[in-house]
Write a protein that holds these residues in place. Structure first.
Motif, mmCIF file in Angstrom:
data_model
loop_
_atom_site.group_PDB
_atom_site.id
_atom_site.type_symbol
_atom_site.label_atom_id
_atom_site.label_comp_id
_atom_site.label_asym_id
_atom_site.label_seq_id
_atom_site.Cartn_x
_atom_site.Cartn_y
_atom_site.Cartn_z
ATOM 1 N N ASP A 128 0.760 -1.315 0.135
ATOM 2 C CA ASP A 128 -0.082 0.043 0.002
ATOM 3 C C ASP A 128 0.940 1.154 -0.057
ATOM 4 O O ASP A 128 1.281 1.895 1.074
ATOM 5 N N PRO A 129 1.343 1.685 -1.120
ATOM 6 C CA PRO A 129 2.317 2.602 -1.419
ATOM 7 C C PRO A 129 1.957 4.073 -0.463
ATOM 8 O O PRO A 129 2.826 4.645 0.093
ATOM 9 N N GLU A 130 0.725 4.178 -0.676
ATOM 10 C CA GLU A 130 0.230 5.827 -0.012
ATOM 11 C C GLU A 130 0.472 5.703 1.727
ATOM 12 O O GLU A 130 0.971 6.442 2.307
ATOM 13 N N LYS A 131 0.101 4.397 2.027
ATOM 14 C CA LYS A 131 -0.032 4.113 3.534
ATOM 15 C C LYS A 131 1.505 4.186 3.899
ATOM 16 O O LYS A 131 1.895 5.031 4.981
ATOM 17 N N LEU A 132 2.307 3.318 3.279
ATOM 18 C CA LEU A 132 3.610 3.282 3.652
ATOM 19 C C LEU A 132 4.501 4.786 3.512
ATOM 20 O O LEU A 132 5.263 5.064 4.365
ATOM 21 N N ALA A 133 4.018 5.413 2.358
ATOM 22 C CA ALA A 133 4.729 6.808 2.311
ATOM 23 C C ALA A 133 4.194 7.744 3.557
ATOM 24 O O ALA A 133 5.295 8.433 4.009
ATOM 25 N N ASN A 134 3.089 7.597 3.871
ATOM 26 C CA ASN A 134 2.649 8.434 5.021
ATOM 27 C C ASN A 134 3.364 8.115 6.251
ATOM 28 O O ASN A 134 3.681 8.899 6.843
#
Lengths: 193, 193
Positions: B144-150
């Motif tokens: 989950d790129p968005e979650k990891l990035a956050n």
DNA sequence: GCTAAAGGAAACAGATCGGTTTACTTAACT
DNA sequence: AGTTAAGTAAACCGATCTGTTTCCTTTAGC
């Protein structure tokens, strides 16, 4: 108003204004106007604006500490759950209408001299928070309490600043999620011994 | 000095002073004195101090972005390694003699009005950093790129503030350690699909 | 009820704030 | 060479800054 109450009242108003508008941008005139106190009285209680700033920081230190610890202890009962509840308390804090970030972070942005007494107070505050988290980590039975506490404190810090800039309290949930993973890993490592 | 060079020079000096001493505490007199420029010239290039502050923030935004991305790309080759190298670049940044925290965090502490243009610039900067991290997460194949990035952005933020207050760059290592765990977990989840 | 401390309102001081203006100088372009 | 734009240094403006002082009123204790 009693003498001691007056001094505390000035500090209370000063904390609110310093948090909302910063330290250099908040003049003593405005503090005395909003505290409904004459300039003479203000300078009778504090020798200078810097001394008032320091008194405000110290007062905020103890008030915040008491409220925060109380919040965490009301939100959870075991040390393990309390470590996670830190981020529930944070979310509550971020959602307050009068949330303007961490006063101790903000003051460091305005006084960069590392020998400044304002920075001392800020460092001490963060160390106090860290010691509190360490004590919970120890009681929770973490594998390396100091390490875990440093990690959770960093998450806490990141959540505060992210909430301040974004204007949203969701960062508390992000940090809480990471905290759960770190805590579970630390307890699992300990259990494997 | 050429005209465009002069404007940039003023901005460069202003950025240095704003970072070190804050925004309200830095007067235009000091900026013009250190930039070796007359007041008329300064106000010929910028209509007001606020406009100079905005120009300084915007300039710092693009300079920081370029330098930071370049640093990360020099420190690692694959997206996965670059996500971790963010914290090596951070450590280098924290170790600089002229590290006074994040300019965009500091400015938000002095301008609390959410409609202030300074806050807009700060939000945009943090979103730009987040988008950069998201793009690396996508390329790295995170679950989950968005979650990891956050999560990684929050770690980054926490490391910056912790370094600023403690005066030590070790928080970069703490954040890096957590980042490794989060990244590994995200990639493992993805592989399990 | 008198004394003495403390507070209020406001003037005042000197410095600095952001910003404008004046008078003079430099540099570049036709 | 002469015009023009852009520079400098410095005076100047009104507002605000931290901090002091003056004069008068309130309040509390003996």
């Amino acid at each position: 108003m009693p003498i001691l109450g007056r001094r505390d009242h000035i500090i209370e108003v000063a904390i609110r204004l310093f948090c909302e508008h910063g330290f250099h941008a908040t003049g003593v005139d405005r503090i005395m106007r909003e505290a409904k106190v004459s300039k003479k009285t203000l300078y009778n209680h504090f020798r200078s604006k810097d001394e008032l700033i320091l008194a405000a920081l110290q007062q905020h230190d103890s008030v915040f500490r008491n409220n925060f610890v109380k919040d965490v202890e009301h939100l959870a009962n075991t040390p393990k759950d309390q470590l996670i509840a830190i981020f529930d308390a944070a979310e509550k804090w971020f959602s307050d209408q009068n949330f303007f970030g961490c006063m101790f972070v903000n003051v460091v942005g305005e006084y960069s001299d590392p020998t400044s007494p304002m920075r001392d107070v800020s460092r001490n505050f963060k160390q106090m928070i860290l010691r509190y988290i360490v004590s919970l980590c120890v009681k929770a039975g973490a594998k390396d309490p100091e390490k875990l506490a440093n990690e959770l404190a960093l998450l806490f810090e990141g959540a505060i600043v992210t909430a301040q800039i974004s204007g949203s309290p969701v960062s508390a949930g992000t940090a809480k999620n990471i905290a759960k993973q770190l805590l579970a890993a630390s307890l699992a490592e300990k259990a494997r011994e």
